[in-house]
Design a protein around this motif. Structure first.
Motif, PDB file in Angstrom:
ATOM      1  N   SER A 177       0.634  50.004  24.873  1.00 37.04           N
ATOM      2  CA  SER A 177       0.008  50.870  25.876  1.00 37.04           C
ATOM      3  C   SER A 177       1.031  51.628  26.703  1.00 37.04           C
ATOM      4  O   SER A 177       0.659  52.441  27.556  1.00 37.04           O
ATOM      5  CB  SER A 177      -0.891  50.050  26.804  1.00 37.04           C
ATOM      6  N   LEU A 178       2.311  51.393  26.470  1.00 36.80           N
ATOM      7  CA  LEU A 178       3.354  52.093  27.210  1.00 36.80           C
ATOM      8  C   LEU A 178       3.274  53.591  26.927  1.00 36.80           C
ATOM      9  O   LEU A 178       3.189  54.012  25.777  1.00 36.80           O
ATOM     10  CB  LEU A 178       4.738  51.566  26.821  1.00 36.80           C
ATOM     11  N   GLY A 179       3.291  54.370  27.996  1.00 38.13           N
ATOM     12  CA  GLY A 179       3.145  55.818  27.852  1.00 38.13           C
ATOM     13  C   GLY A 179       1.736  56.310  28.090  1.00 38.13           C
ATOM     14  O   GLY A 179       1.511  57.507  28.276  1.00 38.13           O
ATOM     15  N   MET A 180       0.770  55.383  28.095  1.00 39.52           N
ATOM     16  CA  MET A 180      -0.612  55.757  28.401  1.00 39.52           C
ATOM     17  C   MET A 180      -0.710  56.133  29.877  1.00 39.52           C
ATOM     18  O   MET A 180       0.048  55.646  30.709  1.00 39.52           O
ATOM     19  CB  MET A 180      -1.542  54.577  28.091  1.00 39.52           C
ATOM     20  N   ALA A 181      -1.645  57.016  30.197  1.00 40.62           N
ATOM     21  CA  ALA A 181      -1.858  57.409  31.591  1.00 40.62           C
ATOM     22  C   ALA A 181      -2.045  56.163  32.449  1.00 40.62           C
ATOM     23  O   ALA A 181      -2.858  55.293  32.135  1.00 40.62           O
ATOM     24  CB  ALA A 181      -3.074  58.322  31.698  1.00 40.62           C
ATOM     25  N   GLY A 182      -1.263  56.070  33.512  1.00 43.51           N
ATOM     26  CA  GLY A 182      -1.336  54.925  34.405  1.00 43.51           C
ATOM     27  C   GLY A 182      -0.436  53.770  34.025  1.00 43.51           C
ATOM     28  O   GLY A 182      -0.356  52.773  34.753  1.00 43.51           O
ATOM     29  N   GLN A 183       0.253  53.881  32.878  1.00 42.18           N
ATOM     30  CA  GLN A 183       1.160  52.833  32.424  1.00 42.18           C
ATOM     31  C   GLN A 183       2.603  53.343  32.471  1.00 42.18           C
ATOM     32  O   GLN A 183       2.837  54.549  32.428  1.00 42.18           O
ATOM     33  CB  GLN A 183       0.813  52.409  30.985  1.00 42.18           C
ATOM     34  N   PRO A 184       3.576  52.445  32.513  1.00 46.35           N
ATOM     35  CA  PRO A 184       4.969  52.892  32.474  1.00 46.35           C
ATOM     36  C   PRO A 184       5.262  53.608  31.146  1.00 46.35           C
ATOM     37  O   PRO A 184       4.619  53.328  30.130  1.00 46.35           O
ATOM     38  CB  PRO A 184       5.773  51.585  32.566  1.00 46.35           C
ATOM     39  N   PRO A 185       6.226  54.535  31.147  1.00 50.41           N
ATOM     40  CA  PRO A 185       6.576  55.203  29.889  1.00 50.41           C
ATOM     41  C   PRO A 185       7.302  54.257  28.945  1.00 50.41           C
ATOM     42  O   PRO A 185       7.830  53.218  29.378  1.00 50.41           O
ATOM     43  CB  PRO A 185       7.504  56.333  30.342  1.00 50.41           C
ATOM     44  N   LEU A 186       7.302  54.579  27.671  1.00 52.19           N
ATOM     45  CA  LEU A 186       8.069  53.825  26.693  1.00 52.19           C
ATOM     46  C   LEU A 186       9.465  54.438  26.629  1.00 52.19           C
ATOM     47  O   LEU A 186       9.639  55.542  26.118  1.00 52.19           O
ATOM     48  CB  LEU A 186       7.395  53.882  25.317  1.00 52.19           C
ATOM     49  N   ALA A 187      10.433  53.732  27.182  1.00 56.42           N
ATOM     50  CA  ALA A 187      11.810  54.232  27.218  1.00 56.42           C
ATOM     51  C   ALA A 187      12.510  53.806  25.931  1.00 56.42           C
ATOM     52  O   ALA A 187      12.862  52.635  25.758  1.00 56.42           O
ATOM     53  CB  ALA A 187      12.535  53.678  28.435  1.00 56.42           C
ATOM     54  N   LEU A 188      12.696  54.743  25.035  1.00 53.61           N
ATOM     55  CA  LEU A 188      13.292  54.462  23.736  1.00 53.61           C
ATOM     56  C   LEU A 188      14.342  55.527  23.450  1.00 53.61           C
ATOM     57  O   LEU A 188      14.060  56.725  23.513  1.00 53.61           O
ATOM     58  CB  LEU A 188      12.202  54.494  22.655  1.00 53.61           C
ATOM     59  N   ASP A 189      15.540  55.103  23.142  1.00 54.43           N
ATOM     60  CA  ASP A 189      16.626  56.036  22.846  1.00 54.43           C
ATOM     61  C   ASP A 189      16.537  56.438  21.377  1.00 54.43           C
ATOM     62  O   ASP A 189      16.822  55.639  20.484  1.00 54.43           O
ATOM     63  CB  ASP A 189      17.972  55.383  23.144  1.00 54.43           C
TER      64      ASP A 189
END
Length: 282
Positions: free
Chosen positions: A196-208
């Protein structure tokens, strides 16, 4: 008049009635499809009684997919593999369950990347280890890949997924610690976020993604927002991207055909309709 439903708790956010309502109108069919909110404590009783209320079947969404898997009389092979059911129907007096998230994800991947995309993919990386991840891995197992890595913040859940789906797999299944993603990404020609990371209201998915192969594709099953931070980062790297809306649309096709007798098409008009609804809800 055939009647179908989507059942969950909560359920008011579901776009399934809009999808199926569009198809009923487009094909001139006399039928209905509605949302039904059922708390987990009442879900077993609902399954036993929906046919008496005139329903031919329906969709199951959170948090009922695993309970539905245990409660049905018969399961398709792919539902058995995934361990979750999202589509119900009655056949010869028996309650059947299927998991169309598998075909929904793969159909959208095919439509987005083009036929034969897997010829350029040896290794896939799937982020997450919940029900959606199981459906994605099950779909990818049927293609000509060599290896699938499953990464999850709780490594034991990834290990459970791999253990459950490994028997009979032609594709090597391996786990990756979340902290070791930097060593896996350079080998992954396909990266799929099922969290669910990146969904509205959730933290973003930080991926390099700087080390990803230049021809890699990045898919995200989140569709609100349509361009997640992960997909935006992939686009900045010049990678191909696959949004999450298509999975939602394509997974609805088999159920509609089962209940209403017509196999519907996922068209640009339907996609535009759902996008407009998403934008209107912001």
């Amino acid at each position: 008049m055939p009647k179908a439903f989507v059942v969950g708790h909560p359920i008011k956010h579901s776009r399934s009635p809009l999808i199926h309502g569009h198809w009923l109108k487009a094909y001139g069919l006399d039928g209905s499809y509605e949302r039904i909110d059922v708390a987990p404590v009442d879900f077993g009783e609902f399954l036993r009684g929906f046919s008496a209320r005139g329903y031919a079947g329906g969709n199951v969404t959170l948090p009922h997919k695993e309970i539905a898997f245990s409660a049905v009389d018969r399961r398709t092979a792919r539902a058995q593999r995934v361990g979750a059911v999202n589509t119900l129907w009655l056949e010869d007096g028996l309650l059947w369950g299927d998991n169309t998230d598998v075909t929904g994800f793969m159909a959208h991947l095919d439509a987005s990347l083009g036929a034969g995309w897997e010829q350029a993919v040896d290794t896939a990386l799937v982020l997450g280890a919940g029900g959606a991840a199981r459906a994605v891995v099950a779909g990818l197992q049927d293609r000509a890949l060599k290896r699938i890595f499953v990464a999850n913040r709780t490594l034991s859940k990834a290990e459970d997924l791999v253990r459950d789906l490994r028997p009979g797999s032609r594709v090597a299944l391996e786990t990756s610690a979340w902290e070791a993603l930097g060593r896996v990404i350079p080998h992954a020609q396909l990266i799929v976020n099922t969290t669910s990371l990146g969904m509205a209201g959730q933290p973003p998915l930080a991926l390099d993604l700087a080390g990803a192969p230049r021809h890699a594709a990045v898919a995200d099953i989140v569709y609100v927002p349509l361009q997640t931070p992960l997909l935006a980062a992939a686009a900045q790297q010049g990678l191909r991207t696959v949004d999450g809306l298509g999975m939602l649309l394509h997974q609805a096709v088999p159920g509609f055909e089962r209940w209403f007798g017509v196999r519907p098409e996922v068209t640009p008009e339907l996609r535009a309709l759902i996008l407009a609804d998403i934008e209107g809800a912001r």
